[in-house]
Write an enzyme that holds these catalytic residues in place. Sequence first.
Site, mmCIF file in Angstrom:
data_model
loop_
_atom_site.group_PDB
_atom_site.id
_atom_site.type_symbol
_atom_site.label_atom_id
_atom_site.label_comp_id
_atom_site.label_asym_id
_atom_site.label_seq_id
_atom_site.Cartn_x
_atom_site.Cartn_y
_atom_site.Cartn_z
ATOM 1 N N THR A 327 4.656 -65.577 1.420
ATOM 2 C CA THR A 327 6.068 -65.536 1.008
ATOM 3 C C THR A 327 6.873 -65.191 2.281
ATOM 4 O OG1 THR A 327 6.215 -63.087 0.043
ATOM 5 C CG2 THR A 327 5.580 -65.051 -1.303
ATOM 6 N N CYS A 328 8.488 -65.042 2.013
ATOM 7 C CA CYS A 328 9.350 -64.730 3.119
ATOM 8 C C CYS A 328 9.729 -63.160 2.756
ATOM 9 C CB CYS A 328 10.404 -65.626 3.048
ATOM 10 S SG CYS A 328 10.136 -67.324 3.603
ATOM 11 N N MET A 329 9.074 -62.629 1.944
ATOM 12 C CA MET A 329 9.399 -61.021 1.668
ATOM 13 C C MET A 329 8.660 -60.387 2.691
ATOM 14 S SD MET A 329 9.455 -61.029 -2.383
ATOM 15 C CE MET A 329 7.877 -61.294 -2.586
ATOM 16 N N ILE A 366 8.258 -70.304 -3.760
ATOM 17 C CA ILE A 366 8.147 -70.742 -2.782
ATOM 18 C C ILE A 366 7.043 -71.915 -2.944
ATOM 19 C CG2 ILE A 366 7.431 -70.698 -0.170
ATOM 20 C CD1 ILE A 366 8.897 -67.692 -0.278
#
Length: 400
Positions: A327-329, A366
């Site tokens: 994920t983009c976290m 996502i």
Amino acid sequence: MLNNYRDFETPYFILDKVKLDNNIYGLTSSLDKFWPNYTIGYSFKTNTLPWLLKYLQKHQFYAEVVSANEYNLARAIGYPQNQIIYNGPVKNQKTFNDALLNETIVNMDSQVEIEWLLQLLETTTRNFNVGLRVHFAIEDACPDEIGYEEDGTRFGFSVETGELYRVIDRLLTTGRINIAGLHLHSTSKTRSIKVYRELAKMACRIKEHTHITFEYIDIGGGFFGGVPGKPAFDEYLTAIKQELQKAYNVTETKLILEPGSAIIGSPVSFVSSVIDAKDTLKSRIVTIDGSRMNIDPIMRKKMYSFDVWTEEAVKKIIPKQIICGFTCMDLDRLMVLKDHAALAVGDRIVFNRVGSYTMSLNPLFINLFPVVYIKENNDIYAGREAMKISDYLQIGSLVD
Ligand SMILES: Cc1ncc(COP(=O)(O)O)c(C=O)c1O
């Protein structure tokens, strides 16, 4: 399909059927030995994989459900109403009535449900069996095992305030309600044997107070199963029997268990691939195609039982590698490996014993849900295909 699953496209979950069968057999044979009058209700919330729900029904498990959706899911899978245990404070009135009218084991958990039951009595001449969820300060009896020491836990009717006994009196005065059972599930951090001793002791205390010979004691779930070094089913059941038999006997009173993790936690692994490894000023960042969301969605774990599948024979040792998810976290970090062999693109990281509270809590964030394989000796097949965009577009009703 041949057993070349190490090469399968990742990420995927893989459920080892032999391990699942061992957990099922371990639990049923312990119950046969210690309290042969029993029912096992599988806790749907722990993992609602439809393949699993069907498989457990074939093994005579009941469905343990805690919402109208789970109740309807159990019905859609094919569980008859009289093989469902309906728990929790978030039922709705429609399914609550349907359950009571069709011999479901209903454990009531709130004052609203008492009102629904009284309303139901007015619409029919029938009598009803109900169970009651018991609340007591188990966190005081088992310090540091339960949590919530300051405010107490949430569920059921309180013994200490007398609410449980007031509810029992109120229902008995109708002359048409049988208090068939008590529900005593408690989640604990330790899953220790002591927790079950305390639950069983409380069941005895309530019998002494009410003089009701309950038809069942539902001691809940929360057990370990198939985890090396942790209590075995025989140990839990020895303790439960030792306490319960002080007030109950096996012919009169059924023991209900509601395991989730003990059945499905240990048989499931999650296989992911390293897709990038890079050095930064402070550490080596290793990114995989799985996410913490897949195997620790409530973000509590610091370390996992894991294996690495790699082609390389000799590997350099790296002081610090941060394993990060897709994920983009930035907080999607699964674990920190210290002084571990360098991980390279294409290596597989296999996270073990991740079957409980993972798939059922995965978000559609996502990426969509990964495939779930079932491994049956050398045969491997998909128990659930990877979710596709076309599946996603089918959720709910599309509005043009
Ligand atoms: C009422 C009830 N029964 C059973 C379970 C299953 O617990 P576990 O998956 O830890 O066995 C839970 C989980 O919280 C629960 O709330």
